[in-house]
Design a protein around this motif. Structure first.
Motif, PDB file in Angstrom:
ATOM      1  N   GLY A 435      -6.878  88.914   3.158  1.00 43.55           N
ATOM      2  CA  GLY A 435      -7.667  89.239   1.981  1.00 43.55           C
ATOM      3  C   GLY A 435      -8.368  88.020   1.433  1.00 43.55           C
ATOM      4  N   TRP A 436      -8.636  88.038   0.141  1.00 44.13           N
ATOM      5  CA  TRP A 436      -9.406  86.951  -0.457  1.00 44.13           C
ATOM      6  C   TRP A 436      -8.969  86.767  -1.906  1.00 44.13           C
ATOM      7  N   THR A 437      -7.775  86.215  -2.089  1.00 46.47           N
ATOM      8  CA  THR A 437      -7.210  86.027  -3.415  1.00 46.47           C
ATOM      9  C   THR A 437      -7.220  84.553  -3.769  1.00 46.47           C
ATOM     10  N   LYS A 438      -7.857  84.226  -4.879  1.00 45.38           N
ATOM     11  CA  LYS A 438      -7.941  82.823  -5.302  1.00 45.38           C
ATOM     12  C   LYS A 438      -6.646  82.343  -5.934  1.00 45.38           C
ATOM     13  N   GLY A 439      -6.037  83.157  -6.755  1.00 42.40           N
ATOM     14  CA  GLY A 439      -4.829  82.745  -7.472  1.00 42.40           C
ATOM     15  C   GLY A 439      -3.565  83.202  -6.783  1.00 42.40           C
ATOM     16  N   HIS A 440      -2.597  83.582  -7.601  1.00 42.89           N
ATOM     17  CA  HIS A 440      -1.286  83.982  -7.079  1.00 42.89           C
ATOM     18  C   HIS A 440      -1.369  85.329  -6.364  1.00 42.89           C
ATOM     19  N   TYR A 441      -0.642  85.430  -5.243  1.00 39.13           N
ATOM     20  CA  TYR A 441      -0.493  86.718  -4.566  1.00 39.13           C
ATOM     21  C   TYR A 441       1.007  86.967  -4.372  1.00 39.13           C
ATOM     22  N   PRO A 442       1.528  88.127  -4.788  1.00 43.64           N
ATOM     23  CA  PRO A 442       2.983  88.357  -4.810  1.00 43.64           C
ATOM     24  C   PRO A 442       3.560  88.806  -3.472  1.00 43.64           C
ATOM     25  N   PHE A 443       3.252  88.075  -2.399  1.00 46.99           N
ATOM     26  CA  PHE A 443       3.720  88.510  -1.081  1.00 46.99           C
ATOM     27  C   PHE A 443       5.249  88.489  -0.989  1.00 46.99           C
ATOM     28  N   GLU A 444       5.868  87.525  -1.651  1.00 49.72           N
ATOM     29  CA  GLU A 444       7.331  87.445  -1.573  1.00 49.72           C
ATOM     30  C   GLU A 444       7.976  88.700  -2.140  1.00 49.72           C
ATOM     31  N   GLN A 445       7.495  89.159  -3.284  1.00 47.37           N
ATOM     32  CA  GLN A 445       8.052  90.364  -3.886  1.00 47.37           C
ATOM     33  C   GLN A 445       7.706  91.594  -3.064  1.00 47.37           C
ATOM     34  N   HIS A 446       6.485  91.655  -2.539  1.00 47.66           N
ATOM     35  CA  HIS A 446       6.109  92.785  -1.685  1.00 47.66           C
ATOM     36  C   HIS A 446       7.057  92.897  -0.494  1.00 47.66           C
ATOM     37  N   ILE A 447       7.291  91.781   0.176  1.00 51.69           N
ATOM     38  CA  ILE A 447       8.131  91.811   1.375  1.00 51.69           C
ATOM     39  C   ILE A 447       9.577  92.129   1.015  1.00 51.69           C
ATOM     40  N   ALA A 448      10.066  91.539  -0.064  1.00 52.35           N
ATOM     41  CA  ALA A 448      11.436  91.833  -0.494  1.00 52.35           C
ATOM     42  C   ALA A 448      11.606  93.326  -0.776  1.00 52.35           C
ATOM     43  N   ASN A 449      10.610  93.935  -1.402  1.00 54.07           N
ATOM     44  CA  ASN A 449      10.669  95.378  -1.679  1.00 54.07           C
ATOM     45  C   ASN A 449      10.660  96.185  -0.379  1.00 54.07           C
TER      46      ASN A 449
END
Length: 459
Positions: A435-449
Motif C-alpha cells: 500500500g502507500w501509508t505515510k504514517g503508522h500502519y497497525p500490521f502488528e495488531q492485524h496479524i495478532a488478530n
C-alpha cells in the motif's frame, strides 16, 4: 509565448519564494538548510519522474493517483508537472525548471535519464517473459480461497480504508496455501507493486542461491578492487547482508545525502557506497544501509559476469522456479539491479518469497536455498547495538521483541510506505501487505488478530 505560460511564471516564482520562506522558518522540521533548496527541487523532479514512470508503466496506476502518492513525500512535489510521451515520463517545475526524465523498457522497468553531458548510455538488457500456468499457487495462478479467511481479510481491508491507510493488497497464506487475498480497485492479483526496501530481502535470497550453487561464501572478503589497501578489504558478504559493514553511509533521505544521490542521480548506484570510508570496525555496529544492499547486488552481478548475466541468472535460478511471472527488477542506468529499492512484484509473487523462506528454502518442488543458509539468514547478527537483523531480513528477537504481540520467531521483509511480508514459522503462515501509508500502519495488531482467529478456527 502562450498567455498561460506568461501568467504561470509569476505564480511559480511566488510559490518558489513561499517554499524558500518556509524553509528558512522551519528548517528543523524539514530537515535541510535553505541552501539545499535547489537540491531539494532537483530531487523532487527526479523522484517524481522515476516513481510516476514505474507506477504508470509497471503498475498501471493513473498519473493522478501517482501524483497523490508522490506528494506524500513532500508538499513541494505538488508543484511538479508530469507529462507522458510514448515510453517516457517528464517531470518539471513549471514548464522548464529542474527537468527530469524516466524511460520505460520492456521487462526492465523505468530508469532515470542522466542529465549530465557525455553521460554513459543506458544499459539495455534482454529479458524473456516468465510463463504462467494454471497450476495451484504457488506453482501457478489458480487459487482456492477459503471463505473464512477471505471474510477476515476483507474486514482488515475495510478497517484500513476507514482509516484512510491506502492499503492496496492483502494476502494470507496458511499451511502453504493462499487462503485469502483482497485488492484495491486499481490493483489485480497480477499487478506488480513497489516493494521499496523489500527488494533488499530478494537481494539476500539471491546471495543464498549463489551460495547453494557453490559460487560464493558469506565469508568472501576483499570484495572490490577499490577496497584492497585499507580496512574495507576485511568486510565480508555476511557484513553486507547483516548491515554491519561499518561503512559511513548516510541513509537519511534528504537533499544531497548518499541515499538520495544513489537512487536518483548516480549512473551506477553502487558507486556511492563503494566510495564511503569506514566509521566502525566491521561486524560490530548495525546501521541500516541501502548502500550495503546495492554493494551486495553489484558484487553478485560482477561475480556472475555483469548485468546481463546477472539478469539471466535471476530469471533462471529464482524468478522462473518460483513462478514469479509478475515481477520487474529495475536497474540503474548502468544495468545493475538496484538491490536496495526497485523491485515491483504482485502480492502473490511477494508471498512466494515469504513462503520460500518459511519452507526452509524449497518451493514448487525445487530446493533453491540450503536449510543451513535459511537458518543463518534468520539468526541474529553479532553487533553491539542491535542484533535483531539477519540477512536483509528484520527479526523479532532476540532480547526485547521488536513486535511484542507477535511470536518471537517472526521475521519480515519491510519497505517504505509500510510494505510488508511477515513470516510466522511457529504458525506456518505468511502475511503480505502492500500500500502507500505515510504514517503508522497497525500490521502488528492485524496479524495478532489473524493468529487469534486461526487458533479459534482450529478449536
Amino acid at each position: 509565448m502562450r498567455l498561460g505560460d506568461f501568467m504561470l511564471r509569476p505564480v511559480l516564482m511566488l510559490l518558489l519564494a513561499c517554499i524558500l520562506l518556509l524553509t528558512l522558518i522551519a528548517q528543523p522540521l524539514l530537515g535541510f538548510s535553505p541552501w539545499q533548496l535547489p537540491a531539494a527541487l532537483r530531487t523532487a523532479t527526479a523522484l517524481s519522474a522515476k516513481l510516476a514512470c514505474s507506477g504508470y508503466f509497471i503498475s498501471a496506476q493513473s498519473l493522478e493517483q501517482l501524483a497523490d502518492d508522490i506528494a506524500s513525500y513532500s508538499p513541494a512535489t505538488r508543484l511538479v508537472e508530469l507529462s507522458l510521451s510514448d515510453d517516457t515520463v517528464t517531470a518539471t517545475l513549471g514548464s522548464s525548471l529542474y527537468p527530469a526524465q524516466a524511460r520505460f523498457k520492456d521487462n526492465q522497468g523505468c530508469t532515470l535519464v542522466s542529465q549530465k553531458p557525455n553521460a554513459p548510455a543506458h544499459q539495455q538488457l534482454v529479458l524473456a517473459d516468465i510463463p504462467t500456468t494454471s497450476s495451484l499457487w504457488p506453482a501457478g495462478e489458480t487459487t482456492l480461497i477459503d471463505p473464512f479467511w477471505q471474510e477476515q481479510l476483507e474486514q482488515v481491508f475495510t478497517d484500513d480504508n476507514q482509516q484512510q491507510l491506502n492499503t492496496r493488497a492483502l494476502l494470507w497464506i496458511q499451511d502453504g496455501e493462499l487462503q485469502a487475498e483482497v485488492y484495491a480497485d486499481s490493483v489485480t492479483p497480477q499487478t506488480p507493486l513497489l516493494g521499496w526496501s523489500m527488494a533488499k530481502s530478494l537481494s539476500g535470497i539471491w546471495e543464498g542461491r549463489i551460495e547453494a550453487m557453490g559460487l560464493a561464501s558469506a565469508q568472501n572478503h576483499a570484495l572490490f578492487p577499490q577496497w584492497q589497501d585499507d580496512a574495507r578489504q576485511e568486510i565480508t558478504l555476511s557484513d553486507l547482508l547483516q548491515m554491519t559493514s561499518g561503512l559511513d553511509f548516510n541513509e537519511a533521505y534528504t537533499p544531497g545525502s548518499d541515499a538520495t544521490e544513489m537512487l536518483f542521480f548516480a549512473h551506477q548506484a553502487a558507486s556511492v557506497p563503494l566510495a564511503q570510508t569506514s566509521d566502525h570496525p566491521r561486524g560490530e555496529h548495525f546501521a541500516y544501509s541501502s548502500g550495503s544492499s546495492n554493494l551486495l547486488s553489484y558484487y553478485l552481478s560482477e561475480l556472475l559476469g555483469g548485468p546481463q548475466q546477472a539478469a539471466d541468472f535471476l530469471q533462471r535460478e529464482l524468478l522462473g522456479p518460483l513462478a514469479m511471472a509478475n515481477t520487474v527488477l529495475e536497474t540503474d542506468p548502468a544495468g545493475y539491479l538496484v538491490g536496495s529499492s526497485y523491485v515491483y512484484a504482485s502480492g502473490r509473487d511477494w508471498a512466494r518469497l515469504g513462503q520460500l523462506l518459511l519452507n526452509q528454502g524449497e518451493l514448487n518442488g525445487q530446493r533453491l536455498l540450503s536449510q543451513e543458509w535459511v537458518k543463518r539468514a534468520t539468526t541474529a547478527n553479532d553487533s553491539e547495538n542491535d542484533p535483531r537483523y539477519g540477512y536483509q531480513l528484520w527479526l523479532n528477537g532476540p532480547g526485547e521483541l521488536r513486535w511484542p504481540a507477535l511470536p518471537a520467531d517472526a521475521f519480515a521483509m519491510r519497505g517504505n510506505r509500510k510494505q510488508l511480508v511477515m513470516v510466522l514459522p511457529s504458525h506456518n503462515a505468511v502475511f503480505v501487505r502492500l500500500g502507500w501509508t505515510k504514517g503508522h500502519y497497525p500490521f502488528e495488531q492485524h496479524i495478532a488478530n489473524l493468529l487469534a482467529k486461526a487458533e479459534q478456527d482450529t478449536q
